[in-house]
Design an enzyme around this catalytic site. Structure first.
Site, PDB file in Angstrom:
ATOM      1  N   GLY A 146      81.837 -85.557 -60.148  1.00 36.63           N
ATOM      2  CA  GLY A 146      80.423 -85.252 -60.060  1.00 36.63           C
ATOM      3  C   GLY A 146      80.166 -84.258 -58.940  1.00 36.63           C
ATOM      4  N   CYS A 147      78.964 -83.688 -58.936  1.00 34.64           N
ATOM      5  CA  CYS A 147      78.637 -82.667 -57.936  1.00 34.64           C
ATOM      6  C   CYS A 147      78.538 -83.267 -56.528  1.00 34.64           C
ATOM      7  CB  CYS A 147      77.350 -81.949 -58.322  1.00 34.64           C
ATOM      8  SG  CYS A 147      75.967 -83.041 -58.740  1.00 34.64           S
ATOM      9  N   TYR A 148      77.797 -84.355 -56.386  1.00 32.58           N
ATOM     10  CA  TYR A 148      77.704 -84.996 -55.064  1.00 32.58           C
ATOM     11  C   TYR A 148      79.076 -85.470 -54.569  1.00 32.58           C
ATOM     12  CZ  TYR A 148      72.537 -85.261 -54.822  1.00 32.58           C
ATOM     13  OH  TYR A 148      71.188 -84.981 -54.728  1.00 32.58           O
ATOM     14  N   THR A 150      81.988 -84.258 -55.222  1.00 36.22           N
ATOM     15  CA  THR A 150      82.815 -83.113 -54.846  1.00 36.22           C
ATOM     16  C   THR A 150      82.522 -82.676 -53.414  1.00 36.22           C
ATOM     17  OG1 THR A 150      83.005 -82.309 -57.125  1.00 36.22           O
ATOM     18  CG2 THR A 150      83.358 -80.711 -55.367  1.00 36.22           C
ATOM     19  N   ALA A 151      81.248 -82.461 -53.104  1.00 34.79           N
ATOM     20  CA  ALA A 151      80.884 -82.040 -51.753  1.00 34.79           C
ATOM     21  C   ALA A 151      81.238 -83.107 -50.726  1.00 34.79           C
ATOM     22  CB  ALA A 151      79.388 -81.719 -51.695  1.00 34.79           C
TER      23      ALA A 151
END
Length: 343
Positions: A146-148, A150-151
């Protein structure tokens, strides 16, 4: 090589097409939709140009004409389509959350829907590229993070893997642009609701929490549940994860910067800022980069990590192509080496 995108009418699908149609090893990129077959994609996304007709989802046809398939579909759809493609020998890169959690009961609790078959949950390889390259190279079913996560995970990995921080002390304050909610209109993403406002949402119940914790405990089994808060920012793209954790022993900023630079010295798409410098979301806009800045407060003994990505690229389409490259035996940067858009 021929590839297919199922779910090409969403933001993630459109970004996949933007990159894949210029990929050096992709001959043809075929587009499939469950609701708009026969329609030219330019009617939804004029920026891609005409001549890209959406096709009806036909598993046999897809398997006969594609070497790999990207699933840019909503949760619950990929879990049905992926097994059918895998049974036919097709490599699958899934951008949904259907195969990220190894525990099906955990998926059902957080996603409020039926989990995929355990056989495929176990088979799926988690595609956090910088930390799982060897497994990704052997994958047939790739679950894109997911995007969150990953960061957050790229920001935390050096600290957690080296056990520099107290296992119960992790707090993540994350902020995302509106495109992270997808293209479907809703009250929460209506312009007059979002503009000139910052809103916290899914407090203590965001579905990406167990995904982050799953990876953290794989790196360090003593990690405790984290505090993870998400906010909607009135901008189109970008995620900033500001991460706080208590150091186990006295550290120095120079030591931390060196740790991060060493950890990511072979990772083209992770850029570590010099001491005292911190990234902004604009500085990775439209690119596959994750930029990270680090601070250490000697007074409190806390480490602060600031990690930024473009949620639609490194947080979705770009990272999935990075993983696709590894699965096919190519350089992971193929088709992705371009500078961010600025300003």
């Amino acid at each position: 090589m021929n590839v297919a995108i199922i779910g090409a009418t969403g933001y993630g699908g459109a970004e996949l097409l933007r990159f894949l149609q210029h990929h050096p090893y992709v001959n043809e990129c075929m587009l499939y939709s469950s609701s708009q077959d026969g329609i030219d994609l330019s009617l939804s996304f004029p920026h891609v140009g005409e001549g890209k007709t959406l096709r009806k989802i036909d598993i046999e046809q897809i398997a006969a004409t594609s070497d790999a398939v990207f699933l840019a579909t909503p949760p619950g759809v990929s879990s049905e389509l992926a097994p059918l493609l895998i049974e036919r020998g097709i490599k699958v890169i899934d951008l949904s959350g259907d195969f990220r959690l190894k525990d099906g009961t955990l998926y059902e609790k957080w996603y409020k829907r039926q989990a995929a078959n355990d056989v495929y949950l176990k088979q799926a390889v988690y595609g956090l590229t910088e930390w799982n390259r060897e497994h990704i190279r052997e994958a047939q079913l790739l679950s894109n993070p997911g995007c969150y996560p990953t960061a957050t995970l790229l920001g935390l990995a050096p600290l957690v893997k080296n056990r520099f921080i107290e296992e119960q002390s992790i707090i993540v304050d994350a902020k995302s642009g509106v495109s992270g909610a997808g293209r479907q209109a809703s009250l929460n993403t209506h312009f007059s609701e979002v503009n000139e406002s910052v809103k916290i949402y899914k407090v203590n119940e965001h579905q990406h929490i167990p995904e982050i914790e799953q990876m953290l405990t794989e790196w360090n089994e003593r990690i405790q549940p984290i505090t993870f808060s998400t906010h909607l920012i009135p901008m189109t793209r970008g995620i900033m994860a500001t991460i706080y954790a208590k150091a186990k022993t006295d550290l120095s900023l120079e030591m931390l910067v060196d740790l991060y630079k060493t950890s990511y010295e072979t990772s083209t798409f992770v850029r570590i800022r010099q001491a005292g410098q911190f990234p902004a979301t604009k500085e990775v806009y439209g690119s596959n980069y994750c930029d990270i800045g680090i601070a250490y407060d000697e007074r409190t003994g806390r480490v602060t990590v600031v990690s930024v990505i473009d949620n639609l690229v490194k947080g979705a389409a770009g990272q999935s192509i990075q993983n696709f490259n590894l699965m096919m035996g190519w350089d992971e940067t193929s088709g992705l080496l371009f500078a961010p858009i600025y300003p």
